[in-house]
Design an enzyme around this catalytic site. Structure first.
Site, PDB file in Angstrom:
ATOM      1  N   ASN A  79     106.523  65.190  41.376  1.00  0.00           N
ATOM      2  CA  ASN A  79     106.491  65.359  42.828  1.00  0.00           C
ATOM      3  C   ASN A  79     105.138  65.851  43.356  1.00  0.00           C
ATOM      4  O   ASN A  79     104.791  65.569  44.498  1.00  0.00           O
ATOM      5  CB  ASN A  79     107.614  66.334  43.230  1.00  0.00           C
ATOM      6  CG  ASN A  79     107.439  66.847  44.641  1.00  0.00           C
ATOM      7  OD1 ASN A  79     107.697  66.122  45.604  1.00  0.00           O
ATOM      8  ND2 ASN A  79     106.977  68.087  44.784  1.00  0.00           N
ATOM      9  N   SER A 131     105.520  56.820  48.487  1.00  0.00           N
ATOM     10  CA  SER A 131     105.527  57.076  49.931  1.00  0.00           C
ATOM     11  C   SER A 131     105.614  55.731  50.628  1.00  0.00           C
ATOM     12  O   SER A 131     105.276  54.701  50.029  1.00  0.00           O
ATOM     13  CB  SER A 131     104.205  57.768  50.318  1.00  0.00           C
ATOM     14  OG  SER A 131     104.009  57.720  51.713  1.00  0.00           O
ATOM     15  N   TYR A 144      94.860  58.148  49.154  1.00  0.00           N
ATOM     16  CA  TYR A 144      96.302  58.451  49.028  1.00  0.00           C
ATOM     17  C   TYR A 144      97.107  57.164  48.841  1.00  0.00           C
ATOM     18  O   TYR A 144      97.987  57.081  47.980  1.00  0.00           O
ATOM     19  CB  TYR A 144      96.741  59.204  50.282  1.00  0.00           C
ATOM     20  CG  TYR A 144      98.165  59.709  50.276  1.00  0.00           C
ATOM     21  CD1 TYR A 144      98.520  60.839  49.546  1.00  0.00           C
ATOM     22  CD2 TYR A 144      99.154  59.073  51.030  1.00  0.00           C
ATOM     23  CE1 TYR A 144      99.826  61.312  49.562  1.00  0.00           C
ATOM     24  CE2 TYR A 144     100.455  59.553  51.051  1.00  0.00           C
ATOM     25  CZ  TYR A 144     100.791  60.671  50.322  1.00  0.00           C
ATOM     26  OH  TYR A 144     102.083  61.141  50.335  1.00  0.00           O
ATOM     27  N   ALA A 145      96.803  56.142  49.643  1.00  0.00           N
ATOM     28  CA  ALA A 145      97.535  54.871  49.540  1.00  0.00           C
ATOM     29  C   ALA A 145      97.364  54.275  48.142  1.00  0.00           C
ATOM     30  O   ALA A 145      98.329  53.791  47.543  1.00  0.00           O
ATOM     31  CB  ALA A 145      97.053  53.889  50.602  1.00  0.00           C
ATOM     32  N   ALA A 146      96.134  54.331  47.622  1.00  0.00           N
ATOM     33  CA  ALA A 146      95.884  53.775  46.281  1.00  0.00           C
ATOM     34  C   ALA A 146      96.768  54.469  45.256  1.00  0.00           C
ATOM     35  O   ALA A 146      97.352  53.830  44.368  1.00  0.00           O
ATOM     36  CB  ALA A 146      94.412  53.932  45.911  1.00  0.00           C
ATOM     37  N   LYS A 148      99.648  56.080  45.821  1.00  0.00           N
ATOM     38  CA  LYS A 148     101.087  55.877  46.044  1.00  0.00           C
ATOM     39  C   LYS A 148     101.509  54.445  45.697  1.00  0.00           C
ATOM     40  O   LYS A 148     102.649  54.203  45.310  1.00  0.00           O
ATOM     41  CB  LYS A 148     101.466  56.280  47.474  1.00  0.00           C
ATOM     42  CG  LYS A 148     101.265  57.780  47.751  1.00  0.00           C
ATOM     43  CD  LYS A 148     102.034  58.658  46.750  1.00  0.00           C
ATOM     44  CE  LYS A 148     101.841  60.137  46.951  1.00  0.00           C
ATOM     45  NZ  LYS A 148     102.554  60.957  45.955  1.00  0.00           N
TER      46      LYS A 148
HETATM   47  N1  LIG Z   1     105.685  65.244  53.397  1.00  0.00           N
HETATM   48  C1  LIG Z   1     105.740  63.950  53.571  1.00  0.00           C
HETATM   49  O1  LIG Z   1     105.860  63.465  54.703  1.00  0.00           O
HETATM   50  C2  LIG Z   1     105.693  63.018  52.378  1.00  0.00           C
HETATM   51  C3  LIG Z   1     105.925  61.666  52.617  1.00  0.00           C
HETATM   52  C4  LIG Z   1     105.878  60.774  51.533  1.00  0.00           C
HETATM   53  C5  LIG Z   1     105.607  61.227  50.264  1.00  0.00           C
HETATM   54  N2  LIG Z   1     105.371  62.547  50.065  1.00  0.00           N
HETATM   55  C6  LIG Z   1     105.052  62.953  48.689  1.00  0.00           C
HETATM   56  O2  LIG Z   1     106.002  63.894  48.234  1.00  0.00           O
HETATM   57  C7  LIG Z   1     105.377  64.839  47.376  1.00  0.00           C
HETATM   58  C8  LIG Z   1     105.623  66.251  47.891  1.00  0.00           C
HETATM   59  O3  LIG Z   1     105.158  66.316  49.227  1.00  0.00           O
HETATM   60  P1  LIG Z   1     105.266  67.651  50.092  1.00  0.00           P
HETATM   61  O4  LIG Z   1     105.141  67.220  51.512  1.00  0.00           O
HETATM   62  O5  LIG Z   1     106.427  68.459  49.669  1.00  0.00           O
HETATM   63  O6  LIG Z   1     103.893  68.361  49.658  1.00  0.00           O
HETATM   64  P2  LIG Z   1     103.406  69.881  49.843  1.00  0.00           P
HETATM   65  O7  LIG Z   1     101.951  69.825  50.130  1.00  0.00           O
HETATM   66  O8  LIG Z   1     104.289  70.614  50.802  1.00  0.00           O
HETATM   67  O9  LIG Z   1     103.635  70.481  48.378  1.00  0.00           O
HETATM   68  C9  LIG Z   1     102.958  69.972  47.269  1.00  0.00           C
HETATM   69  C10 LIG Z   1     103.002  70.983  46.153  1.00  0.00           C
HETATM   70  O10 LIG Z   1     102.266  70.417  45.048  1.00  0.00           O
HETATM   71  C11 LIG Z   1     101.457  71.432  44.486  1.00  0.00           C
HETATM   72  N3  LIG Z   1     100.300  70.852  43.815  1.00  0.00           N
HETATM   73  C12 LIG Z   1      99.251  70.218  44.402  1.00  0.00           C
HETATM   74  N4  LIG Z   1      98.345  69.891  43.483  1.00  0.00           N
HETATM   75  C13 LIG Z   1      98.827  70.302  42.279  1.00  0.00           C
HETATM   76  C14 LIG Z   1      98.324  70.269  40.955  1.00  0.00           C
HETATM   77  N5  LIG Z   1      97.124  69.741  40.682  1.00  0.00           N
HETATM   78  N6  LIG Z   1      99.076  70.792  39.963  1.00  0.00           N
HETATM   79  C15 LIG Z   1     100.277  71.351  40.228  1.00  0.00           C
HETATM   80  N7  LIG Z   1     100.794  71.437  41.470  1.00  0.00           N
HETATM   81  C16 LIG Z   1     100.077  70.925  42.494  1.00  0.00           C
HETATM   82  C17 LIG Z   1     101.057  72.304  45.673  1.00  0.00           C
HETATM   83  O11 LIG Z   1     100.642  73.602  45.248  1.00  0.00           O
HETATM   84  C18 LIG Z   1     102.338  72.314  46.500  1.00  0.00           C
HETATM   85  O12 LIG Z   1     103.178  73.391  46.146  1.00  0.00           O
HETATM   86  C19 LIG Z   1     103.901  64.445  47.315  1.00  0.00           C
HETATM   87  O13 LIG Z   1     103.652  63.662  46.180  1.00  0.00           O
HETATM   88  C20 LIG Z   1     103.715  63.643  48.570  1.00  0.00           C
HETATM   89  O14 LIG Z   1     102.648  62.721  48.453  1.00  0.00           O
HETATM   90  C21 LIG Z   1     105.420  63.451  51.090  1.00  0.00           C
END
Ligand SMILES: NC(=O)c1ccc[n+]([C@@H]2O[C@H](COP(=O)([O-])OP(=O)(O)OC[C@H]3O[C@@H](n4cnc5c(N)ncnc54)[C@H](O)[C@@H]3O)[C@@H](O)[C@H]2O)c1
Length: 236
Positions: A79, A131, A144-146, A148
């Site tokens: 995640n 995503s 980011y797109a690349a 995902k």
């Molecule tokens: N929020 C959205 O609208 C959305 C939409 C589509 C996809 N996503 C994807 O879902 C996932 C979670 O999104 P979110 O919105 O909960 O993100 P967020 O930013 O709220 O949380 C991400 C977490 O990942 C941790 N993290 C980041 N880099 C890290 C690393 N190198 N090692 C370990 N931990 C790390 C951060 O500390 C944070 O706690 C992501 O992959 C994101 O791309 C989110």
């Protein structure tokens, strides 16, 4: 209790979708191993590991510790993810590299670190965070797109490679979710986002966590190599 006694690793567990996934998995009976580069108390976690997934040695150490204590790994939820947005003409190499490092290389590290164990067990589930941006692209999100789109490539490849060993691999493609990741988005833009979705609201993190829980469970035993869009219909 669809995940009773399952040993489940969730990365990016400290907040947002990852935190909601830990809580949901715990409610379903899982032993939750929460992994994040930021330390903290995570609801539902049996254990937490402060790990930067871009660092392979840290990932390997965490996986070894989980195996030493539990002897197996049933589920990995990849995640953790970051954004560093800029238009193509403005994006720095550093912005590009940072996002590739976490969202692609980090997912590769964690998956490779558990795949051997899952194959020898003859069972396991790997779930990747894609995503809608990984299906359709997005303005200002070259990097980011690349990544995902990339994790969908991982998903399809690993489902072919690991499927014969009893390991299922799937991806989830959320739309807009109310997490700290979108905290910097101006209210005017958020309003436009809501308008774009037929349900006229953003997703709650728990609504993505529910899909991970389903995919991780035996209820999804014949779902492999697929991408489930959880976007409230925003791309219709
Ligand atoms: N929020 C959205 O609208 C959305 C939409 C589509 C996809 N996503 C994807 O879902 C996932 C979670 O999104 P979110 O919105 O909960 O993100 P967020 O930013 O709220 O949380 C991400 C977490 O990942 C941790 N993290 C980041 N880099 C890290 C690393 N190198 N090692 C370990 N931990 C790390 C951060 O500390 C944070 O706690 C992501 O992959 C994101 O791309 C989110």
């Amino acid at each position: 209790m669809r995940l009773k006694s399952k040993i489940c690793i969730v990365t990016g567990a400290a907040q947002g979708i990852g935190a909601a996934t830990c809580a949901k998995f715990a409610a379903e009976g899982a032993t939750v191993i929460a992994v994040d580069r930021r330390a903290g108390v995570i609801e539902g976690a049996s254990e937490t590991f402060e790990v930067d997934i871009t660092d392979r040695a840290q990932v390997d150490k965490m996986v070894a510790a989980v195996l030493a204590r539990h002897g197996r790994i049933d589920v990995l939820v990849n995640n953790a993810g970051i954004t560093k947005d800029a238009r193509l003409v403005k994006m720095t190499i550093e912005q590009f590299d940072d996002v590739i490092d976490v969202n692609l290389r980090g997912v590769f590290h964690c998956s490779q670190a558990v795949a051997g164990t899952m194959c020898s067990q003859g069972s396991g589930v790997i779930l990747n965070a894609s995503s809608v941006v990984g299906l359709y692209g997005n303005f200002g999100q070259t990097n980011y797109a690349a990544t995902k789109f990339g994790v969908i490539g991982f998903t399809k490849t690993w489902s072919r490679e690991l499927g014969p060993k009893g390991v299922r691999v799937n991806a989830v493609a959320p739309g807009f979710v109310e997490t700290p990741m979108i905290a910097t988005v101006p209210e005017k833009v958020l309003e436009q986002m809501r308008e774009q979705v037929p349900l006229h609201r953003l997703a709650k993190p728990s609504e993505i966590a529910s899909v991970y829980a389903f995919l991780a469970s035996d209820d999804a035993s014949y779902i492999n190599g697929t991408v489930i869009e959880v976007s409230g219909g925003m791309t219709l």
